[in-house]
Design a protein around this motif. Structure first.
Motif, PDB file in Angstrom:
ATOM      1  N   ARG A 176      -3.075 -47.591  40.533  1.00 31.68           N
ATOM      2  CA  ARG A 176      -3.597 -46.891  41.713  1.00 31.68           C
ATOM      3  C   ARG A 176      -4.047 -45.481  41.339  1.00 31.68           C
ATOM      4  NH1 ARG A 176       0.258 -50.267  43.554  1.00 31.68           N
ATOM      5  NH2 ARG A 176      -0.099 -51.385  45.510  1.00 31.68           N
ATOM      6  N   LYS A 236      -4.300 -41.594  42.160  1.00 34.13           N
ATOM      7  CA  LYS A 236      -3.507 -40.631  42.933  1.00 34.13           C
ATOM      8  C   LYS A 236      -3.970 -39.226  42.587  1.00 34.13           C
ATOM      9  CE  LYS A 236       0.314 -39.964  39.676  1.00 34.13           C
ATOM     10  NZ  LYS A 236       1.772 -39.947  39.473  1.00 34.13           N
ATOM     11  N   SER A 257      -2.653 -44.039  37.934  1.00 31.67           N
ATOM     12  CA  SER A 257      -1.260 -44.383  37.663  1.00 31.67           C
ATOM     13  C   SER A 257      -1.194 -45.863  37.290  1.00 31.67           C
ATOM     14  CB  SER A 257      -0.398 -44.099  38.899  1.00 31.67           C
ATOM     15  OG  SER A 257       0.949 -44.422  38.643  1.00 31.67           O
TER      16      SER A 257
END
Length: 731
Positions: free
Chosen positions: A57, A59, A69
């Motif tokens: 993901r 971030k 991440s």
């Protein structure tokens, strides 16, 4: 963003990597992004040029900005010419560095990997590549291919690439078969792979958590972990309680496994007397009828040490010293005057088969040892001198004017046969004097005593108030505490030593008093108040890089930072990274795990390597690094030792070291952080040991509160050992 994002990218550079847990921060080039993408996550040993397909993901980090991440990753061979050059130039394939990678890719383009795989002889077409290099490249490529196949299997079971490499080196083409049959073998066979890693693999393979091989391995792991903390054994109750919690099973299930291990002699049990001693009771809740559980090597080492000490002490001496007029003759031979206690120590040494000389800094241990040597030499005795570490042996040699060896060299360690000096081939001589005995663990003491003939006199010298050995046991303290052998304790601080605040403060700390933290221009002991960990680190770097070298005309390489802990802001790991950047900048070198090893780096060996004859705690300097061959050379006390890249997990940077690792060493200048960040490790003998490593100057950076906390905390005796009990009343 909901769901999982995908990112395919090429690793451009590795910003940070933690070898302990595999966490890495990498910069990648990805399609559709003009700037390099920052990726964070558990990615052990990815290489520059590797092509990754990532799941995870996006971030926004408040400090570092946008990051990917990573949650899952797959490693594939690079498809682009750019990626191939990066991949080959990373040093993964022996014989190819950045320069040769460029030439190969320029010649073969997108067919490069195909050529290396199917027609490696065509590499002879590349300018500068000869037949021998081609053979090396082909061999390395094949090995990497096999490793890659194993890695695909192991990574699907959450095993890091660094561990996969070790597994392949140990088992070769049998790797997958061994792992599938019994992953717990890895914990037994491979240094650096512990029970937890093996257990993770076993879980992925569907092993039942109550399977015998798992419970057996878990019990062995628990005992080994206790040995790492200094314990020779565990009580049965302690072992079952700790092991059941660790393994997530009922104690009665584990108890049945333990009984089977006793029958199979995997472990040895022994009933303990109810008065077995406070250390066992404190650690394991010992009660009457409680049983001690030993790993066999520790049982035989402890029982064997007691037996050898008793028989050695009972046997007649092979050398006689004339005592009449000994004081005057010794003073004349050494040119020194001895006080009453020192003279008693010399007389006790020549009268006794075993004798212990102990005392703090400045009390004359070295001077008294010189007197003991002089007395025996006058009688024509052949004297052997030894110490646990190279530095301690070198110091003993300089003080005595005689050759002193490390205990390992004295015993002539030759792998894989082991110690060449033993009961069948004992040491030759009349007297053995061993310095820095507080460092000797039970295993080393047993192997030493096996090589000591009954006729030999044994003199043990050490400061019992220092930290106990890194390995299991509390040998010097137990020998003294048994009351079986003559012990002379030097307590008088000599006048010249009284001028040293290092020595005076060491004695104050040992007596449970706060050291004098006032500073003065003529002092050798300084204190700098720093509350914040980051500020402490900045101060330490400034001291090592600028202030101390300039004021004391001492190169930074002779200044040693000693810290209570490995981890944390003011731990050895972070301090090493920061000090390396300040003292030895640049990016050329070999990367392994979380470290970049560069020429002129100060490094420390962290395990005994008998092949190389370098041992845990030895400090050296990197004198060469070959990025193409993936090797480097370290100089230890004038001796050059080569390392393959796969062996670099035996080395760590040593600009900063833990106080535990500094035992037996002295440094001209020591800088020591003592902050509340170290709270869990703060204790009196740790502070005392760190301070007494400094020969000329000591600087503490930290807080008065942390120093006071260390002075108040006494944990010296809390180890499960039975050596004192085995010796007591039977000598």
């Amino acid at each position: 963003m909901s769901g999982t994002d995908r990112l395919r990218c090429v690793v451009e550079r590795i910003t940070y990597r933690n070898d302990e847990n595999g966490y890495a921060v990498i910069k990648c080039r990805a399609k559709g992004f003009s700037d390099l993408v920052t990726v964070v996550g558990i990615m052990p040993d990815v290489y520059v040029g590797t092509v990754l397909t990532l799941g995870g993901r996006w971030k926004i980090d408040s400090k570092y900005g946008r990051q990917f991440s990573m949650e899952t990753f797959e490693e594939t061979l690079p498809a682009t010419v750019y990626g191939m050059e990066k991949y080959l130039g990373s040093g993964l394939i022996k014989g190819i560095g950045p320069a040769y990678a460029k030439r190969i890719v320029n010649l073969f383009g997108d067919k490069t990997l195909e050529v290396i795989e199917e027609n490696p002889e065509r590499l002879l077409e590349v300018d500068g590549i000869g037949k021998r290099r081609v053979e090396r490249i082909a061999s390395s490529w094949q090995e990497q291919k096999e490793i890659r196949n194993i890695m695909v299997f192991l990574q699907s079971h959450d095993v890091s690439t660094s561990h996969a490499t070790k597994i392949f080196k140990t088992y070769g083409s049998d790797s997958i078969r061994v792992v599938e049959a019994n992953p717990y073998r890895l914990a037994d066979d491979i240094w650096g792979i512990g029970f937890k890693t093996a257990d993770t693999i076993a879980e992925k393979l569907g092993f039942d958590k109550e399977k015998y091989v798992r419970l057996r391995s878990g019990i062995l792991y628990t005992l080994n972990r206790l040995a790492d903390e200094g314990h020779c054994y565990a009580t049965r109750g302690q072992l079952l309680q700790t092991g059941a919690g660790l393994l997530g099973v009922e104690e009665n299930v584990l108890s049945m496994t333990l009984d089977e291990m006793v029958r199979a002699k995997d472990v040895i049990t022994e009933e303990m007397r109810s008065d077995a001693g406070s250390s066992a009771a404190d650690a394991g809740g010992s009660a009457a009828g409680e049983r001690a559980i030993y790993l066999p090597p520790f049982y035989f080492a402890e029982a064997g040490t007691a037996k050898r000490l008793r028989s050695l002490y009972a046997a007649p001496a092979g050398i006689r010293v004339r005592e009449e007029g000994l004081a005057k003759r010794t003073a004349r031979r050494t040119g020194m005057q001895y006080d009453e206690v020192q003279m008693r120590a010399i007389l006790t040494a020549v009268r006794s088969k075993i004798m212990v000389l102990t005392g703090g800094p400045g009390t004359g241990k070295t001077t008294t040892t010189q007197g003991i040597i002089a007395a025996f030499r006058e009688a024509g005795a052949k004297i052997l001198l030894a110490a646990p570490t190279g530095r301690a042996a070198k110091r003993l040699s300089e003080a005595s004017g005689m050759e002193a060896k490390t205990i390992h060299r004295l015993l002539e360690v030759k792998p894989p046969q082991g110690y060449q000096k033993n009961e069948e081939n004992p040491l030759e001589g009349d007297v053995l004097i061993v310095d820095e005995c507080s460092m000797i663990d039970i295993m080393l003491m047993y192997n030493l005593l096996k090589a000591v003939p009954d006729s030999m006199t044994l003199i043990l010298v050490g400061d019992v108030d220092q930290l106990p050995s890194v390995g299991a046991g509390n040998v010097l303290r137990d020998i003294i505490g048994s009351g079986c052998f003559p012990v002379v304790t030097l307590t008088r601080i000599f006048r010249q030593a009284m001028n040293s605040r290092i020595i005076m403060n060491a004695h104050r700390i040992n007596a449970g008093q706060m050291p004098d933290l006032s500073n003065g221009r003529t002092s050798d002991f300084f204190f700098m108040q720093r509350e914040d960990g980051e500020e402490a680190v900045k101060t330490i770097i400034d001291l090592v890089q600028n202030k101390l070298p300039r004021y004391y005309r001492t190169p930074p390489g002779e200044i040693q930072v000693l810290t209570p802990m490995q981890r944390g802001v003011v731990g050895a790991e972070n301090l090493n990274q920061q000090l390396q950047q300040a003292l030895n900048p640049g990016t050329e070198g070999l990367r392994r795990g979380g470290y970049l090893f560069k020429v002129r780096d100060k490094v420390m060996q962290i395990r005994n390597n008998y092949d190389k004859e370098v041992f845990n705690g030895d400090i050296g300097e990197i004198v060469s690094a070959d990025r193409e061959e993936r090797t480097l050379t370290v100089e230890f006390d004038g001796r050059r030792v080569p390392y393959e890249v796969s062996e670099l997990d035996e080395l760590v940077l040593a600009y900063a070291a833990t106080i535990h690792k500094s035992q037996g060493s002295e440094y001209p200048i020591v800088v020591m952080p003592v902050t509340m960040n170290h709270y869990i490790m703060l204790q009196r003998n740790l502070l005392y040991t760190g301070i007494t490593r400094a020969k000329k100057i000591l600087v503490i950076v930290g807080t008065r509160k942390a120093v006071a906390c260390a002075v108040r905390t006494v944990k010296a005796g809390e180890r499960n050992t039975r050596l004192m009990e085995r010796l007591g009343g039977r000598c």
